[in-house]
Structures are given as C-alpha cells and as structure tokens.
Enzyme design. Structure first.
Site, PDB file in Angstrom:
ATOM      1  N   CYS A 170      37.322  41.903  40.072  1.00 54.45           N
ATOM      2  CA  CYS A 170      36.320  41.663  39.034  1.00 54.45           C
ATOM      3  C   CYS A 170      35.075  42.461  39.379  1.00 54.45           C
ATOM      4  O   CYS A 170      34.657  42.482  40.544  1.00 54.45           O
ATOM      5  CB  CYS A 170      35.997  40.167  38.981  1.00 54.45           C
ATOM      6  N   GLU A 176      39.089  38.325  30.973  1.00 53.55           N
ATOM      7  CA  GLU A 176      37.846  38.518  30.212  1.00 53.55           C
ATOM      8  C   GLU A 176      37.539  37.311  29.326  1.00 53.55           C
ATOM      9  O   GLU A 176      36.382  36.909  29.199  1.00 53.55           O
ATOM     10  CB  GLU A 176      37.907  39.803  29.384  1.00 53.55           C
TER      11      GLU A 176
END
Length: 192
Positions: free
Chosen positions: A107, A150
C-alpha cells in the site's frame, strides 16, 4: 498535480468517504491529481483518503503488472483489461463471487510493507465512472484484489486490518515507526 500521499497514522486514512453524487470541476481535478500521484508513486491504485479527501473515489491501473494477471467481464462477456484502464471508480459496491485466496499486497500509505492478504478471488462491482455514468463489471486476479483494497480505503479500512495476528506482530516495529512518524509530521504542521 502530484499530491503528498498520507502515511499510516494519519487520521484521514480512517475516514469513511462521503458518496460523490455528481462530477463537478473539483472532482474532475481530484481524479486527475489521483491518477498523476498514483503513476508518480508507481502504484496500481490510490484512494481519495490517501491524499486527504474523505470521498468514495479511487483510481486503479493494473496495466503495468505482468506477473499477476487480471480478468474482466462486462455484461457477462470477457473483456480486455487494458482497454478498461485507468479505472476511475466512485461509490463502489462490491460483491464477492469466489472464495478468498491469499496474495501479496502492499500500500502506498505503508511504504516497504508487504503481506499476504486473503481476499475473494473475483468480485462483481457496481459504481460510477468519471463521467458520472453507472458502471458494472466482474473482475478477478490482481484487478479484483486492487478493487477490494481501494474500496476498503473508501470505508477507512486499511490492509493491516485484513492481516492475520501473527503477520501484524511481525510487522509491529515497522508499523509503530510509521505511525509515530505520521504523528510527528502532524504535530509539526500544527505548530506552523
């Protein structure tokens, strides 16, 4: 414009995003900035929360990844993934359509931190695109993983929340350091 990506420990990352009801000039600008920022950081996805906006808006582009294939179905028919990228996704609703499988994830808000995360291998997605049009598709592989990762951001859920306890324990020193650095950064900004 390339925006600063918030790191773990910043409160905006835990913010649940508000629905985007219409595509306004500021939303169009944010979409452009998200894409530019994601590409500059060599990421495959970026959510509005990661740049400090509490909105249900994310961008994804898996075109550059060759070792982790993606699948796409539109109206029940296989479709070319590259032709669908970059994907701008607003207000997504995601339904799992396969069993979870483990796969590597990272991430942009957690630099240099990677872990195996179990997520459904394929999902059905309904949302809105950058033109304000309803979009609906099925996806698998990396694209499904990216969409889920997401979409979690849009609800204030981080990939560490999906990790097993053992992995979290192993990563605790790095996570604590990252969180502390974010808190220090916020303190400095508040003093300016």
């Amino acid at each position: 414009m390339v925006l600063p990506i918030l790191k773990y420990g910043h409160p905006a990352l835990r913010q649940k995003g508000a629905r985007v009801e219409k595509i306004t000039p500021p939303i169009k600008q944010l979409i452009g900035d998200l894409l530019e920022t994601m590409y500059a950081a060599a990421g495959v996805g970026l959510a509005a929360q990661q740049v400090g906006h509490g909105l249900q808006l994310t961008v994804i582009d898996v075109r550059g990844i060759k070792d982790r294939p993606s699948t796409l179905e539109i109206n029940g028919n296989p479709a070319e993934v590259n032709g669908f990228m970059p994907l701008v996704l607003l207000n997504p609703s995601i339904t799992p359509v396969a069993n979870p499988v483990s796969g590597p994830e990272g991430c942009l808000s957690f630099p240099e931190i990677y872990a195996e995360i179990a997520r459904p291998e394929s999902v059905h997605v309904v949302g809105m695109n950058e033109k304000g049009e309803r979009i609906e598709f099925g996806c698998g592989g990396l694209l499904a993983r990216a969409v889920q990762h997401e979409a979690d951001h849009l609800h204030g859920i981080l990939f560490i929340d999906r990790m097993g306890n053992e992995i979290k324990r192993e990563l605790k020193p790095q996570l604590d350091q990252l969180q502390e650095a974010s808190k220090e950064e916020l303190k400095k900004k508040a003093q300016r």
